[in-house]
Design an enzyme around this catalytic site. Structure first.
Site: not given
Ligand code: FAD
Length: 475
Positions: A50, A345
């Site tokens: 973005h 996030i």
């Molecule tokens: C529909 C959609 C479209 C989007 N489009 C965009 C976009 O175009 N551009 C952009 O910048 N952002 C976009 N986003 C946002 C972006 O995808 C997220 O902000 C980002 O992927 C979040 O990453 P994360 O590492 O925080 O979460 P996650 O990728 O969910 O990672 C969290 C991890 O924690 C692990 N976990 C959970 N509980 C435990 C536990 N108890 N013990 C060990 N591990 C655990 C899970 O297995 C997972 O792998 C979008 C989101 C969505 C839903």
């Protein structure tokens, strides 16, 4: 078992943090409950880099989006992950929707978003002949990246630089000692003891915070469903095309996004659900997506869809007001010192991930610890398995050395046995069909594995002695 820092969650955010930490003389562990990294939100999103005009001025989202725009492309260049600054249009169907574009333009200017302008129907047609609209906000700096490949590259490069990556490990208990935290898995095993804990668990981050008595967060999952168009239509779209979004703030509206692999994504929907693991796609939502998509691009009525999937937005509500927080929560806990929570996030979390990582390491941890840079940090990802250009000198010399690179296994995506074996030899030791799929794109084409699945199972059995049951369980 003793570490300086434990990161819970190997999505794009946790993996970016782990890689940033691997630049320093620190003992770090990255833990995830799944059998590979990027199995949560980071696997199923639009993959858009973005430009920064969609987010509220002065928010954390705006800060990290702005910094992330530059830092994500720099990080991808260092790692060797491909991305494309494909540009973007936000379409107003009529004059009534135009004020929204002007509002976005103004917000973009306040957020220092480069390369924005308002264009009319004629100019829209010169840029995207298949798109219908009266006005558009044109963004020159919006891009695309394959989100799961970027996450894999971050995690594998962190691992190559000394981070311990522990998969298949769900953290279900955390005890607070005098100067450290102990993390336990569901089987009761002590996984790590560390001074710092970073809670980057995506949709489960509120649960992780409450394991140490911090109960003020509540994630409300909001599912976004997509469908994917066959690659045969890839030349129908050059850039990301969004509508004016729904007024309820649930998302950015049903949009078209080209992928790095040549498909077009359509979605996502926005539906609040109770079960944060419910990734089902439904016929009703697919019909609604198609209806909204036809309005922007009528020609897609005749196109072939190859697959649907869903991702979950981790929406953070304020427990007092029960209204949407509009911002990321990224801070050291006020009740648990050296325990950093990253909660809510959602988008633009992918774009922001390297900037969030730098903030956590330099500003939050760096303020309390003397961090020493490692001399031998190497930011180039060695594990890239997919070879995009099969006519390149690099590829031809590989074939001379290893004939597996001449043996095509996945016909739709032209993936060779050599690439599959390289993917399976990843430093995280993630050995499953999903791991191969995310690293090589095998099984993601028109036949969805109909042709290559049996050959892939054969490779997993023969080369790694994995039983068929186990292979299919981790599909
Ligand atoms: C529909 C959609 C479209 C989007 N489009 C965009 C976009 O175009 N551009 C952009 O910048 N952002 C976009 N986003 C946002 C972006 O995808 C997220 O902000 C980002 O992927 C979040 O990453 P994360 O590492 O925080 O979460 P996650 O990728 O969910 O990672 C969290 C991890 O924690 C692990 N976990 C959970 N509980 C435990 C536990 N108890 N013990 C060990 N591990 C655990 C899970 O297995 C997972 O792998 C979008 C989101 C969505 C839903």
């Amino acid at each position: 078992m003793k570490y300086d820092i434990a990161v819970i969650g190997a999505g794009v955010v946790g993996s970016a943090i782990a890689r940033e930490l691997s630049k320093y003389e620190l003992k770090v562990i990255l833990i995830d409950k799944e059998e590979d990294v990027s199995e949560g939100i980071s696997k199923a999103n639009s993959g858009v880099i973005h430009a920064g005009f969609n987010v509220k001025t002065g928010s954390m989202k705006s800060r990290f989006n702005r910094e992330g725009l530059a830092l994500l492309t720099k990080t991808a260049d260092e790692l060797g992950v491909k991305y494309k600054i494909c540009r973007k249009l936000v379409i107003a169907k009529n004059d009534e929707e135009k004020p929204y574009l002007l509002k976005l333009l103004e917000q973009g200017r306040k957020n220092s978003t480069p390369g924005l302008s308002i264009i009319d129907r004629e100019t829209i047609k010169t840029l995207e002949s298949n798109i219908e609209g009266k006005w558009a906000l044109y963004s020159e700096k919006t891009g695309i990246i394959t989100p799961f490949l970027f996450t894999i590259a971050l995690a594998e490069n962190a691992c190559e630089n000394g981070v311990i990556v522990k998969l298949n490990t769900e953290i279900t208990k955390i005890t607070k000692e005098k100067e450290s935290y102990k993390l336990f898995s569901a089987s009761g095993e002590l996984i790590s003891e560390s001074r710092w804990v970073i809670n980057s668990a995506g949709c489960a981050s509120d649960n992780i915070a409450s394991l140490v008595g911090d109960n003020k967060f509540k994630i409300h999952p909001c599912r976004g469903e997509y469908f994917i168009l066959d690659k045969a239509h890839s030349d129908m779209l050059n850039m990301a095309v969004y509508p004016v979004p729904p007024a309820d703030g649930s998302g950015l509206g049903v949009h078209f996004t080209p992928t790095m692999n040549g498909n077009i994504l359509i979605g996502p929907s926005a539906e609040y659900i109770n079960d944060r693991d419910d990734l089902a796609t439904t016929k009703k939502t697919m019909e609604q997506l198609k209806k909204e998509a036809y309005e922007l691009m009528p020609i897609i009525k005749n196109f072939g869809f190859i697959k649907s999937y869903a991702g979950i937005r981790p929406k953070l509500f304020n427990s007092q007001s029960n209204s949407n927080f509009e911002d990321f929560h990224i801070a050291e806990s006020d009740v648990n010192p050296r325990f950093i929570n990253l909660i809510g996030i959602e988008s633009p979390g992918l774009t922001s991930s390297p900037a969030i990582a730098r903030y956590i390491v330099e500003d939050i941890i760096g303020e309390k610890e003397d961090l020493t840079r490692k001399k031998e940090f190497d930011g180039r990802w060695k594990g890239a398995a997919k070879i995009y250009d099969k006519n390149s000198d690099e590829y031809l010399s590989l074939v001379k050395r290893d004939s597996d690179y001449a043996q095509v296994v996945c016909r739709c995506e032209h993936v060779t046995k050599g690439e599959i074996k390289k993917a399976l030899n990843n430093p995280l030791k993630a050995r499953s069909l999903k791991a191969v799929k995310k690293r090589t794109f095998a099984m993601t084409g028109r036949c969805q594995g109909g042709f290559c699945l049996s050959k892939l199972i054969d490779i997993l059995q023969k080369e790694y002695s994995i039983k068929t049951d186990e292979i299919l369980r981790l599909r």
